[in-house]
Every structure is written in C-alpha cells, then in structure tokens.
Write an enzyme that holds these catalytic residues in place. Structure first.
Site, short mmCIF file in Angstrom:
data_model
loop_
_atom_site.label_atom_id
_atom_site.label_comp_id
_atom_site.label_asym_id
_atom_site.label_seq_id
_atom_site.Cartn_x
_atom_site.Cartn_y
_atom_site.Cartn_z
N ARG A 80 -0.80 -9.70 13.48
CA ARG A 80 -1.16 -8.50 12.71
C ARG A 80 -2.21 -9.10 11.47
O ARG A 80 -2.95 -8.71 11.06
CB ARG A 80 -0.06 -7.73 11.93
CG ARG A 80 0.38 -6.53 12.98
CD ARG A 80 1.76 -6.25 12.84
NE ARG A 80 2.05 -5.78 11.43
CZ ARG A 80 3.05 -5.60 10.68
NH1 ARG A 80 4.17 -6.07 11.10
NH2 ARG A 80 2.94 -4.91 9.47
N ARG B 104 -9.74 0.53 8.74
CA ARG B 104 -9.29 -0.97 9.29
C ARG B 104 -10.38 -1.75 10.03
O ARG B 104 -10.17 -2.89 10.35
CB ARG B 104 -8.09 -0.84 10.00
CG ARG B 104 -6.64 -1.25 9.31
CD ARG B 104 -5.65 -1.02 10.28
NE ARG B 104 -4.50 -1.64 9.88
CZ ARG B 104 -3.38 -1.41 9.21
NH1 ARG B 104 -3.45 -0.24 8.77
NH2 ARG B 104 -2.31 -2.05 9.26
N LYS C 139 0.91 -1.15 -0.19
CA LYS C 139 0.09 0.03 -0.05
C LYS C 139 1.02 1.27 0.03
O LYS C 139 0.60 2.12 -0.78
CB LYS C 139 -0.95 -0.04 1.19
CG LYS C 139 -1.84 -1.14 1.39
CD LYS C 139 -3.01 -1.08 2.35
CE LYS C 139 -2.24 -1.16 3.79
NZ LYS C 139 -1.87 -2.68 4.25
N ARG D 206 11.13 -1.41 11.96
CA ARG D 206 9.97 -1.18 12.54
C ARG D 206 10.02 -2.53 13.64
O ARG D 206 10.00 -3.75 13.04
CB ARG D 206 8.73 -1.46 11.52
CG ARG D 206 8.39 -0.17 10.86
CD ARG D 206 7.53 -0.27 9.61
NE ARG D 206 6.13 -0.83 10.16
CZ ARG D 206 5.27 -1.00 9.53
NH1 ARG D 206 5.21 -0.55 8.44
NH2 ARG D 206 4.00 -1.72 9.86
N ARG E 129 11.27 -6.98 4.74
CA ARG E 129 10.89 -5.50 5.18
C ARG E 129 11.97 -5.43 6.45
O ARG E 129 12.20 -4.28 6.77
CB ARG E 129 9.60 -5.21 5.01
CG ARG E 129 9.44 -3.72 5.09
CD ARG E 129 8.02 -3.16 5.13
NE ARG E 129 7.13 -3.45 6.10
CZ ARG E 129 5.79 -3.37 6.17
NH1 ARG E 129 5.14 -2.79 5.17
NH2 ARG E 129 4.94 -3.73 7.31
P1 ADP Z 1 0.61 -2.66 8.08
O1 ADP Z 1 0.01 -2.27 6.83
O2 ADP Z 1 2.23 -3.22 7.47
O3 ADP Z 1 0.45 -3.69 8.93
P2 ADP Z 1 0.79 0.15 8.86
O4 ADP Z 1 1.97 1.02 8.84
O5 ADP Z 1 -0.40 0.20 7.99
O6 ADP Z 1 1.44 -1.20 8.57
O7 ADP Z 1 0.17 0.09 10.56
C1 ADP Z 1 1.08 -0.22 11.37
C2 ADP Z 1 0.08 -0.45 12.80
O8 ADP Z 1 -0.45 0.94 13.05
C3 ADP Z 1 -0.79 -1.58 12.68
O9 ADP Z 1 -0.43 -2.74 12.99
C4 ADP Z 1 -1.91 -0.82 13.71
O10 ADP Z 1 -1.44 -1.40 15.09
C5 ADP Z 1 -1.69 0.47 13.55
N1 ADP Z 1 -2.98 1.18 12.67
C6 ADP Z 1 -2.48 1.60 11.52
N2 ADP Z 1 -3.73 1.95 10.83
C7 ADP Z 1 -4.73 1.89 12.03
C8 ADP Z 1 -6.07 2.09 11.80
N3 ADP Z 1 -6.60 2.64 10.90
N4 ADP Z 1 -6.84 1.56 12.98
C9 ADP Z 1 -6.10 1.14 14.02
N5 ADP Z 1 -4.66 0.84 13.98
C10 ADP Z 1 -4.05 1.09 13.20
#
Ligand code: ADP
Length: 190
Positions: free
Chosen positions: A146, A89, A14, A134, A128
């Site tokens: 996750r 999400r 993404k 991270r 990654r």
């Molecule tokens: P990825 O898509 O690789 O899991 P992101 O960078 O999008 O990683 O998100 C990292 C973390 O941030 C998620 O695992 C979650 O804990 C938190 N997060 C991100 N976006 C949201 C959301 N819309 N609602 C709740 N938690 C979120």
C-alpha cells in the site's frame, strides 16, 4: 459549496481528522475506503470486486471507484460541501472529479495534504492492525505494498492540485488536536 480533498498516505490520519472537519464545517464525509468496506460487509457485488484488490494492497480500478464516488455525491443533493477522504487516489480520478464537479457548477476548493514520515506511518498502521480488524492492516507485506502504491500512483495527485494552486501541506505529526487546529487554520485562512 466547500469541497475539500483530504490527502495523505495510509495511516496519515485522514479518517480521524475528517470526522472533526465534518462537524465544524457541516460537510458530508465520503471515505472511499469506508464505502468499500461497507460493501464488503454487505456482500454486494461491488464489495466482492473491491475485496479482491484491497486484500492485496492494490487500488480498486478507476472506473469502478469513480462511478461509486459519483453516485455517493448524487445521494447528497443538499450538501453544503464534501470532504473527499481516500479519493482521488490517481491522476485520472482527480481529472474525473473535476469534470464531474464542474457539471454540477462546483469545484474542489483545496487539497489538504497530511505530511507524515514513512517510519511513523508503519508504526501507526501496526498499532491500528491490533484494533481495526482490517485484513489489509494485518500483514506487513500488504502494508508495504500500500505504501509503494501510494508513492507511485497516489502521490502524483499532489502535483495535480499544486498546478491548480490548491495544495496546502499540513504537518501530520503531533497530537490529534494539534493537527485538527492546523487543518482548521488552513481552511479558515484560505
Ligand atoms: P488507507 O488510507 O489506510 O490505505 P482506505 O480505507 O482509504 O485506507 O482504503 C483502503 C483500500 O481501499 C485501499 O488500499 C484501496 O485498495 C481501496 N481504495 C480506497 N480508495 C480508493 C480509491 N480512490 N481508488 C482505488 N482504490 C481505493
């Protein structure tokens, strides 16, 4: 306005693809993950709260995430549109986004869903982890959590947009350029 939800499991690409869409359609890219990480780095109150969830591979609570997202949108009053990356999400987040956008006389045009098999996701996240620094990429148990949270809470968001006839599935396997071209085509044909 062109408002797009770019959707997909962790590791679907993404962030990479958002950068390309941003330039081509002059959109503001809002990544909730990036915003949380910037807050963690800046040691803000939001960052401390978010970190306690992110480090376990859990979602940050809806009320906190929704408030943050709305304020980010409000910070860009002149935008031609937004790419929402990592948001919504959960179904409640999706409903809140609809209400919020309609209060601004706009709406989500489409959800682009990057479709990637689970095995490939695990491989990508492992790679990654070596470069991202991270903490949530480093531990296989957290990655698994996750993916599980994605299947249980996030994947149903697809149905939400499907019911509105806004879901476009895009094959997320292949070269980065190929996937970009598929996304451009999905947007241009809409
Ligand atoms: P990825 O898509 O690789 O899991 P992101 O960078 O999008 O990683 O998100 C990292 C973390 O941030 C998620 O695992 C979650 O804990 C938190 N997060 C991100 N976006 C949201 C959301 N819309 N609602 C709740 N938690 C979120």
């Amino acid at each position: 306005m062109l408002n797009i939800v770019l959707f997909g499991p962790p590791g679907a690409g993404k962030g990479t693809q958002s950068e390309r869409l941003e330039g081509r359609y002059n959109l503001v890219h809002l990544s909730t993950g990036d915003i949380f990480r910037a807050n963690i780095k800046g040691q803000t109150e939001l960052g401390t709260l978010a970190k306690s969830y992110i480090d376990k591979g859990q979602l940050v609570p809806d009320d906190v995430t929704i408030k943050m997202l709305e304020s980010e949108v409000n910070n860009h009053p002149d935008a031609d549109g937004f790419i929402f990356d990592g948001f919504p999400r959960t179904k409640p987040q999706a409903a809140a986004l609809d209400t919020f956008l309609s209060s601004k006389n706009t709406e989500i045009k489409m959800m682009l869903s990057l479709e990637v098999p689970e095995e490939e996701l695990r491989d990508r996240l492992k790679k990654r982890a070596e470069i991202s620094g991270r903490t949530d990429d480093a531990d296989p148990a957290i990655i698994q959590n996750r993916i599980d949270v994605y299947r249980k809470e996030t994947e149903p968001v697809k149905e939400y947009y499907e019911e509105q006839s806004k879901l476009e599935k895009v094959d997320g396997l292949g070269s980065i350029d190929d996937i970009t071209q598929r996304l451009f085509a999905a947007i241009d044909n809409n």
